[in-house]
Scaffold this active site. Structure first.
Site, short mmCIF file in Angstrom:
data_model
loop_
_atom_site.label_atom_id
_atom_site.label_comp_id
_atom_site.label_asym_id
_atom_site.label_seq_id
_atom_site.Cartn_x
_atom_site.Cartn_y
_atom_site.Cartn_z
N GLY A 1 80.08 -27.32 72.04
CA GLY A 1 80.90 -27.73 73.18
C GLY A 1 81.38 -29.17 73.09
O GLY A 1 82.09 -29.64 73.97
N GLN A 2 81.02 -29.85 71.99
CA GLN A 2 81.45 -31.24 71.90
C GLN A 2 82.96 -31.34 71.77
O GLN A 2 83.59 -30.51 71.11
CB GLN A 2 80.80 -31.90 70.68
CG GLN A 2 79.32 -32.14 70.86
CD GLN A 2 78.68 -32.61 69.58
OE1 GLN A 2 79.15 -33.56 68.97
NE2 GLN A 2 77.64 -31.92 69.16
N GLY A 3 83.48 -32.38 72.39
CA GLY A 3 84.94 -32.56 72.44
C GLY A 3 85.63 -32.33 71.11
O GLY A 3 86.64 -31.64 71.04
N ARG A 4 85.04 -32.84 70.04
CA ARG A 4 85.75 -32.75 68.76
C ARG A 4 85.71 -31.36 68.15
O ARG A 4 86.44 -31.09 67.20
CB ARG A 4 85.22 -33.79 67.78
CG ARG A 4 83.75 -33.67 67.44
CD ARG A 4 83.39 -34.66 66.32
NE ARG A 4 81.98 -34.70 66.06
CZ ARG A 4 81.10 -35.39 66.77
NH1 ARG A 4 81.52 -36.08 67.80
NH2 ARG A 4 79.82 -35.37 66.48
N TYR A 5 84.84 -30.47 68.68
CA TYR A 5 84.80 -29.10 68.13
C TYR A 5 85.48 -28.08 69.04
O TYR A 5 85.57 -26.91 68.71
CB TYR A 5 83.35 -28.67 67.92
CG TYR A 5 82.62 -29.46 66.85
CD1 TYR A 5 83.08 -29.48 65.54
CD2 TYR A 5 81.48 -30.18 67.16
CE1 TYR A 5 82.42 -30.20 64.56
CE2 TYR A 5 80.81 -30.90 66.19
CZ TYR A 5 81.28 -30.92 64.89
OH TYR A 5 80.63 -31.63 63.94
#
Ligand SMILES: Nc1nc2c(ncn2[C@@H]2O[C@H](COP(=O)(O)OP(=O)(O)OP(=O)(O)O)[C@@H](O)[C@H]2O)c(=O)[nH]1
Ligand SMILES: [Mg+2]
Lengths: 189, 575
Positions: free
Chosen positions: A72-76
């Site tokens: 769920g991290q922004g970059r993924y």
């Protein structure tokens, strides 16, 4: 489907298979939820933030699930959309104690619903208002109004308050999803 | 344009009284959930508090004794887990908090005391001197421009009746002169890592900058400035090379480097007082009281100035590393925040109230969070959308960026050079030729005009005895048209009579049902309309001009003439 699979199913040995996509902001508890759903002998002991995505398997009485546990991290988050097409259902996990980022979760949900691979499909969406045990957690009703779920008219959806640490609420949600997906698969035949 | 921001939190009545310098975001519990730390000025005289927000909840509050002037977070040790400390500047003190508990109080070094002042109080202590004499002597010192202690200054403000009591209460305590902290920042000591140990950089009311060691809390370096520092911007490493840019109350910005003991070498003189200063990479952005945003190079060269719609309340850099976005946020008193990328206005954020405190960074678990506090005490949090894009394009009017692009100019050809030479040598002759042609053109025009007047070829009569205006309209699509001739007597009081309207046309093409119209007497100012039908006799789509003459009986030359170009007629109806 191979001949062997068909035979296996006819004999009732093998369950029908379904793909689910598990999305939601980082730290919402996606991996922890899937870990709870897995059979005891394959449970992981410590859970770290997911990098990219993981594939997990779990089963209910009538379906065997392949879950794509996305990071769920922004970059993924831009990886999510590549799996929309193949999935039969979506599990969207919300950290109900993170009021600050409820808008971010809603923004990501809106983008998911607007995506061409999702927009015109009656794909069932299960929401977990997770971390219900936290002191600051909002109720599932409040969570659904903050996320404006009532505006989703063309897809079946369901929200459950859950605690991924104890497993509370998870089975109710997964039962609902199983029924929905089975309906879909049965109708197709 | 849809907003690039999500509204994450909204509390218009948070009753906060604070400024950009008193806001900071830090992971003070080392749990990845960053907290918002606010030094609240309370009422401005009491109820000062250090407030910590976890997510949207107020998590803890600590009373502060004096008005806070700055809050920073920094790592002061290498212990695990990496927990940053909070430093709150207030009066002559810096209060350090670790794990949300008071940890240490640092006092700025005392300043030297005026010898005579010291002696006066010494005498007062032994009752060798009357309080009124003491007061007069201190007053004398002050009017000489000597800097006195707070005790003496308070003493001078008292009523005569209170002097005795005040002196008795304080005279036995040792006399101290202290300064007040005006600004606070951090400077990494020897490593540039995110969680490396930092020194504190403190600006004070006595025109000094102190750099403090974070472990021993000793003063490592002192720099004296020509004026009182208000904003500091720090970069570099204390042990290697660093640079402090300090804007002062005298309207100057000084640049101090490692090893420099005073900062007057590089100086930018502003034409207005600074209200905010930020540095992005090597450029210095200053917001001034004259509603301008100015940009300077690190060498102090002015790069540009932008006039803003209203006054600036505060400024802050937006540094968003996941997107490599570095912009400047400028809060204005018209409830807007303008976002500048270099000199281009890339976004305007509307706010609920005038923003006085701005912070951008990680809050909770979100990297792109904008925290705003308003003059009315509100607290607002916005989150940068993942889909937001900032084009380097001016949202307001201004020169387009293409103007700054270099055009690929082709080499000068021999022909071009020859022409230029010729033009340079024959400039006078060319000018004369041009002037002569211009006169000829004018003469020709004048001749044609006279001719037109002589023939009354224009629709406004020039005859002073018969001032008339003519206009004509054609209606219809053919083959039958309706022609309306409007006549107006433009004289003020003189009616005209005996006018006749007639037409000149090609009778193979057109037939007029009414070729001769006698106009009645024309009353000045009124508009008279005369109509006739015209039939087009040609089916081949030919059209011609028709002339309208207004004649006066007894004169051979028409008073006015109108030329109407007839439209092409539709084919004659099948009949
Ligand atoms: N109290 C509480 N904590 C939970 C619950 N569910 C998950 N957590 C905790 O939340 C943290 C994040 O859980 P993860 O399962 O790694 O979250 P994730 O959604 O997979 O995060 P990413 O992989 O980074 O996208 C872990 O420390 C979990 O222990 C819950 O229901 N209650
Ligand atoms: Mg995970």
């Amino acid at each position: 489907m191979g001949l062997f699979d068909m035979l296996a199913r006819w004999l009732g040995v093998k369950k029908k298979e379904a793909n689910v996509l598990v999305v939601g902001l980082d730290n919402s508890g996606k991996t922890t939820i899937l870990n709870q759903l897995k059979p005891d002998d394959t449970k992981a002991h410590d859970i770290v933030p997911t990098v990219g995505f993981n594939v997990e398997k779990f089963a209910t009485k009538s379906l065997s699930f392949t879950a794509f546990d996305m990071s769920g991290q922004g970059r993924y988050r831009n990886l999510w959309e590549h799996y929309y097409r193949e999935c039969h259902g979506v599990i969207f996990v919300v950290d109900s104690s993170d009021k600050l980022r409820m808008v971010v979760a809603k923004d990501e949900l809106d983008q998911l619903l607007q995506h061409p691979d999702v927009k015109n499909r009656r794909i069932p969406i299960l929401f977990f208002a997770n971390k219900m045990d936290m002191r600051e957690a909002v109720s599932s009703v409040k969570c659904s109004s903050l996320m404006e779920l009532e505006l989703i008219r063309d897809k079946p959806w369901h929200i459950c308050a859950s605690n991924a640490m104890t497993g509370e609420g998870l089975h109710e949600g997964v039962e609902w999803l199983t029924d929905q997906i089975k309906d879909l698969v049965d109708k197709k035949k | 344009m849809t907003s690039k921001w999500l509204d994450a939190y909204h509390d218009p009545v948070a009753s906060l009284y604070t400024f950009t310098q008193c806001l900071t975001l830090a992971d003070i519990q080392a749990d990845g959930d960053w907290k918002l730390i606010i030094a609240d000025l309370g009422t401005g005289s009491y109820d000062m508090k250090l407030k910590v927000y976890k997510n949207t909840n107020l998590m803890s509050e600590h009373a502060i004794i004096d008005l806070p002037t700055g809050v920073v977070n920094f790592y002061m040790d290498t212990l695990e887990p990496r927990t940053p400390a909070i430093a709150v500047a207030s009066g002559p003190y810096i209060y350090i908090y670790k794990n949300l508990r008071p940890y240490f109080k640092f006092t700025l070094p005392p300043l030297s005391i005026n010898q005579i002042e010291q002696e006066l109080w010494e005498q007062a202590k032994h009752d060798n001197i009357n309080v009124f004499v003491l007061r007069d002597a201190l007053e004398g010192l002050r009017s000489d421009g000597q800097l006195l202690t707070v005790r003496s200054l308070k003493f001078l403000q008292l009523e005569s009746t209170d002097l005795e009591a005040f002196a008795n209460l304080h005279k036995h305590a040792p006399l101290k002169r202290q300064t007040v902290i005006t600004c606070l920042d951090t400077l990494k000591k020897s490593l540039a890592d995110e969680d490396a140990i930092s020194c504190l950089v403190v600006g004070t009311e006595n025109k000094s900058i102190y750099i403090l060691d974070p472990e021993a809390f000793t003063v490592l370096t002192t720099v004296d400035l020509p004026s009182i520092p208000v904003f500091i911007s720090v970069n570099g490493l204390y042990d290697v090379e660093y640079r402090l840019v300090v804007s002062c109350r005298n309207g100057c910005i000084y640049t101090l480097k490692r090893g420099s003991k005073e900062g007057s070498k590089y100086c930018i003189e502003l034409n207005s007082q600074p209200v905010g200063m930020e540095r992005i990479n090597k450029t210095i952005y200053v917001g001034c009281m004259d509603e301008t945003l100015q940009c300077y190079s690190s060498k102090g060269k002015k790069l540009w100035t932008i006039k803003l719609p209203t006054s600036i309340t505060t400024m802050k850099t937006l540094d968003y590393s996941p997107r490599q976005l570095k912009t400047l946020l400028v809060a204005l008193s018209n409830n807007e925040i303008h976002m500048y990328k270099d000199k281009y206005l890339v976004d305007v954020i509307k706010t609920e109230g005038v923003v006085t405190g701005l912070q951008f960074g990680r809050f909770g678990r979100e990297d792109g969070t904008l925290v705003m506090t308003t003059r009315g005490g509100g607290l607002f949090v916005k989150i940068l959308k993942r889909s937001a894009k900032f084009e380097e394009k001016d949202a307001l009017a201004g020169p387009p960026i293409s103007q700054n692009q270099k055009i690929n100019i082709p080499k000068k050809t021999k022909l071009f050079v020859d022409q230029t030479l010729r033009e340079r040598q024959n400039a006078v002759a060319m000018h004369r030729t041009f002037q002569r042609d211009l006169y000829l053109l004018r003469l020709n025009t004048a001749r044609q005009y006279v001719k037109a007047l002589d023939n009354s070829m224009n629709p406004i009569s020039s005859d002073p005895t018969e001032p008339l205006k003519l206009s004509a309209q054609i209606q219809g699509i053919g083959p039958t048209f309706k022609l309306t001739v409007n006549l107006q007597n433009t004289s003020l009081s003189q009616p005209t009579s005996n006018l006749i309207i007639t037409f000149n046309y090609d009778d193979k093409l057109y037939s007029f049902r009414n070729k001769f119209i006698e106009a009645p007497m024309l009353v000045p100012g009124l508009n008279y309309a005369f109509e006739t039908f015209i039939d087009c006799l040609n089916e081949k789509g030919v059209s011609d001009n028709v002339k309208v003459y207004v004649l006066k009986s007894g004169r051979s030359v028409p008073i006015i003439t109108g030329v109407i170009s007839m439209p092409v007629s539709e084919a004659v109806a099948v009949a």
